[in-house]
Design a protein around this motif. Structure first.
Motif, PDB file in Angstrom:
ATOM      1  N   TYR A 144       0.836  -1.203   0.000  1.00  0.00           N
ATOM      2  CA  TYR A 144       0.000   0.000   0.000  1.00  0.00           C
ATOM      3  C   TYR A 144       0.871   1.254   0.000  1.00  0.00           C
ATOM      4  CZ  TYR A 144      -2.444   3.882   2.180  1.00  0.00           C
ATOM      5  OH  TYR A 144      -2.902   5.134   2.478  1.00  0.00           O
ATOM      6  N   HIS A 145       1.895   1.281   0.836  1.00  0.00           N
ATOM      7  CA  HIS A 145       2.727   2.479   0.911  1.00  0.00           C
ATOM      8  C   HIS A 145       3.546   2.677  -0.361  1.00  0.00           C
ATOM      9  CE1 HIS A 145       1.801   4.293   4.706  1.00  0.00           C
ATOM     10  NE2 HIS A 145       1.504   3.074   5.098  1.00  0.00           N
ATOM     11  N   ALA A 147       2.522   1.787  -3.344  1.00  0.00           N
ATOM     12  CA  ALA A 147       1.546   2.281  -4.323  1.00  0.00           C
ATOM     13  C   ALA A 147       1.212   3.745  -4.055  1.00  0.00           C
ATOM     14  CB  ALA A 147       0.282   1.433  -4.277  1.00  0.00           C
ATOM     15  N   TYR A 148       1.068   4.089  -2.774  1.00  0.00           N
ATOM     16  CA  TYR A 148       0.728   5.470  -2.404  1.00  0.00           C
ATOM     17  C   TYR A 148       1.835   6.424  -2.869  1.00  0.00           C
ATOM     18  CZ  TYR A 148      -0.604   9.536   0.324  1.00  0.00           C
ATOM     19  OH  TYR A 148      -0.964  10.804   0.686  1.00  0.00           O
ATOM     20  N   VAL A 151       1.781   6.767  -6.697  1.00  0.00           N
ATOM     21  CA  VAL A 151       0.693   7.602  -7.224  1.00  0.00           C
ATOM     22  C   VAL A 151       0.939   9.068  -6.890  1.00  0.00           C
ATOM     23  CG1 VAL A 151      -1.794   8.042  -7.181  1.00  0.00           C
ATOM     24  CG2 VAL A 151      -0.960   5.717  -7.206  1.00  0.00           C
ATOM     25  N   CYS A 152       1.434   9.326  -5.669  1.00  0.00           N
ATOM     26  CA  CYS A 152       1.747  10.716  -5.297  1.00  0.00           C
ATOM     27  C   CYS A 152       2.830  11.266  -6.205  1.00  0.00           C
ATOM     28  CB  CYS A 152       2.243  10.790  -3.857  1.00  0.00           C
ATOM     29  SG  CYS A 152       0.910  10.820  -2.692  1.00  0.00           S
TER      30      CYS A 152
ATOM     31  N   PHE B  17      -5.036  14.327  -4.039  1.00  0.00           N
ATOM     32  CA  PHE B  17      -5.005  12.862  -4.061  1.00  0.00           C
ATOM     33  C   PHE B  17      -5.128  12.348  -2.643  1.00  0.00           C
ATOM     34  CE2 PHE B  17      -2.239   9.218  -3.215  1.00  0.00           C
ATOM     35  CZ  PHE B  17      -2.953   8.255  -3.893  1.00  0.00           C
ATOM     36  N   LEU B  21      -6.772   4.361   3.332  1.00  0.00           N
ATOM     37  CA  LEU B  21      -7.412   3.038   3.402  1.00  0.00           C
ATOM     38  C   LEU B  21      -8.381   3.035   4.575  1.00  0.00           C
ATOM     39  CD1 LEU B  21      -4.805   0.155   2.883  1.00  0.00           C
ATOM     40  CD2 LEU B  21      -6.243   1.274   1.204  1.00  0.00           C
ATOM     41  N   THR B  98       6.625   3.116   8.125  1.00  0.00           N
ATOM     42  CA  THR B  98       6.746   4.379   7.391  1.00  0.00           C
ATOM     43  C   THR B  98       6.182   5.521   8.247  1.00  0.00           C
ATOM     44  OG1 THR B  98       4.573   4.135   6.372  1.00  0.00           O
ATOM     45  CG2 THR B  98       6.431   3.248   5.148  1.00  0.00           C
ATOM     46  N   ASN B 101       1.266   9.477   6.115  1.00  0.00           N
ATOM     47  CA  ASN B 101       0.972  10.188   4.864  1.00  0.00           C
ATOM     48  C   ASN B 101      -0.052  11.295   5.078  1.00  0.00           C
ATOM     49  OD1 ASN B 101       2.565   8.435   3.318  1.00  0.00           O
ATOM     50  ND2 ASN B 101       0.903   6.959   3.152  1.00  0.00           N
ATOM     51  N   PHE B 142      -7.446  -2.079  -0.230  1.00  0.00           N
ATOM     52  CA  PHE B 142      -6.331  -1.829  -1.142  1.00  0.00           C
ATOM     53  C   PHE B 142      -6.770  -2.024  -2.600  1.00  0.00           C
ATOM     54  CE2 PHE B 142      -2.264  -3.384  -3.138  1.00  0.00           C
ATOM     55  CZ  PHE B 142      -1.654  -2.149  -3.165  1.00  0.00           C
ATOM     56  N   ILE B 146      -6.830   0.788  -5.598  1.00  0.00           N
ATOM     57  CA  ILE B 146      -6.161   0.636  -6.890  1.00  0.00           C
ATOM     58  C   ILE B 146      -7.167   0.839  -8.028  1.00  0.00           C
ATOM     59  CG2 ILE B 146      -5.022  -1.072  -8.431  1.00  0.00           C
ATOM     60  CD1 ILE B 146      -3.088  -0.181  -6.335  1.00  0.00           C
TER      61      ILE B 146
END
Lengths: 254, 151
Positions: A144-145, A147-148, A151-152, B17, B21, B98, B101, B142, B146
């Motif tokens: 997911y990260h 892909a994120y 896309v960003c 954007f 999730l 991570t 975001n 997810f 997509i």
């Protein structure tokens, strides 16, 4: 008959020396034993397709060795590379669990060893083994990260030049560089890089040339060197323009 | 605007954007997980997470409401989604290691359960059912994410 495989195939999961921390199959012995009983080992040559976008999922593909390209196609057939899967990843996981069609097409880049697990076997395995479920959660979170970020990077970059710089900077994350200088081994063609940032091969070739002319990178064969990581970061948002033109414009303004 | 378009939107300028999730727990799951963490109260406007912050906890919104903000082109947060009770926040960041975001702020008096990452993982290692429920939820979210992005 000439053998297709040049890989040293590991059949036994229990004494596999490829397994590392981030591998999906980095399980304790009892769970590994269960996984071993479910998997079917295959070797795929370069160019083989494991699954195609829109196809129903029949199972998951544990990538033991090699690399796989995951792409999606626009309605007019233009390819966009979503990511390059490395050894240790479980491919087709979200489609298998959610029982939905594959969201990408997977193509083997280097000869691969794949352990295939049927969908229903996987679901049972994840339901019974918390350790496997947790590993799947880690894998999905990372996917997911990735892909994120992708896309960003595509959506929020003002220019194709910025997208290319961000792609190069992304590759640096796994490399260690001293004094801001980073050496990378370029394993992708200009065509493939173009498909990663949604542009044409010609544009990639031109932009790489411009980055060279600005002394931001050097290239020798497949070796790409980022001269100064910080300077390359600072180049995001600035117009990619050859050094010779920049000098000309300064001269004119004087 | 249809909900899907609002959740993940690439505008013509490519600026807005959101790939948030949505993972919503049911009452039994909330009850089970709240035992692992401690309660945290937030007043309207108070921030739970900021963009780029290290996520070493998983949060469950027990009561109240929160908004998910993504950085906009002008550097200010753009509201991407409103979430209510049951939402689990920071899970993918905590698991993937991570940073966040998104920024997440309370929009009303809210009660969160905050669970340290390691304790959450230790719990999941022993609870195959919860693990599988989260895997299913995350995989479905997810795939939807997509599909919206790829159109």
């Amino acid at each position: 008959m000439k053998s297709l495989s040049t890989l040293e195939v590991r059949h036994k999961c229990q004494n596999c020396d490829l397994r590392a921390d981030r591998f999906f199959c980095n399980f304790s012995d009892p769970v590994l034993q269960s996984f071993y009983s479910l998997k079917i080992t295959n070797v795929y040559p370069k160019g083989a397709t494991l699954f195609s976008e829109g196809e129903p999922s029949s199972g998951v593909y544990m990538l033991c060795q090699g690399r796989v390209k995951l792409s999606t196609y626009s309605k007019d057939g233009k390819a966009l590379i979503l990511r390059i899967a490395e050894a240790g990843e479980l491919l087709g996981l979200s489609a298998a669990i959610s029982d939905s069609p594959h969201e990408a097409t997977s193509e083997v880049l280097d000869q691969c060893q794949i352990n295939f697990v049927r969908r229903l076997d996987l679901l049972r395995f994840l339901q019974e083994k918390a350790e496997a479920g947790l590993s799947a959660l880690h894998q999905l979170s990372r996917n997911y990260h990735t892909a994120y970020t992708q896309v960003c990077s595509l959506g929020l970059s003002a220019t194709v030049g910025d997208k290319l710089i961000k792609l190069l900077l992304g590759w640096c994350e796994s490399s260690n560089g001293g004094n801001g200088k980073i050496d990378l081994k370029l394993t992708f063609s200009h065509e493939e890089i173009a498909e990663m940032i949604g542009t044409s091969r010609e544009t990639v070739t031109r932009l790489l040339k411009e980055l060279r002319e600005r002394d931001l990178i050097t290239m020798e064969g497949s070796n790409l060197c980022i001269c100064d990581h910080k300077r390359l970061e600072e180049a995001v948002g600035t117009r990619v323009r050859p050094r010779s033109q920049a000098v000309t414009s300064v001269t004119r303004s004087q | 605007m249809p909900l899907e378009e609002k959740e993940i939107r690439l505008t013509k300028s490519g600026r807005a954007f959101s790939g948030f999730l949505e993972l919503t727990l049911n009452a039994d799951q909330i009850l089970m997980l709240q035992k692992l963490g401690k309660k945290r109260l937030l007043r309207p406007g108070e921030r739970l997470l900021s963009v780029g912050s290290i996520v070493d906890r998983v949060y469950i919104l027990k009561a109240g409401a929160a908004e998910i903000l993504a950085p906009g082109s002008n550097g200010e947060g753009q509201m991407m989604k409103a979430v209510g009770p049951g939402e689990i926040l920071g899970l993918t960041e905590a698991l993937a290691g991570t940073t966040s975001n998104f920024s997440i702020s309370a929009t009303s008096e809210s009660v969160f359960t905050e669970i340290p990452r390691e304790e959450f993982i230790t719990f999941l290692r022993k609870d195959a059912d919860m693990c599988f429920d989260l895997v299913s939820m995350m995989a479905t979210a997810f795939v939807q994410c997509i599909h919206v992005v790829s159109g």
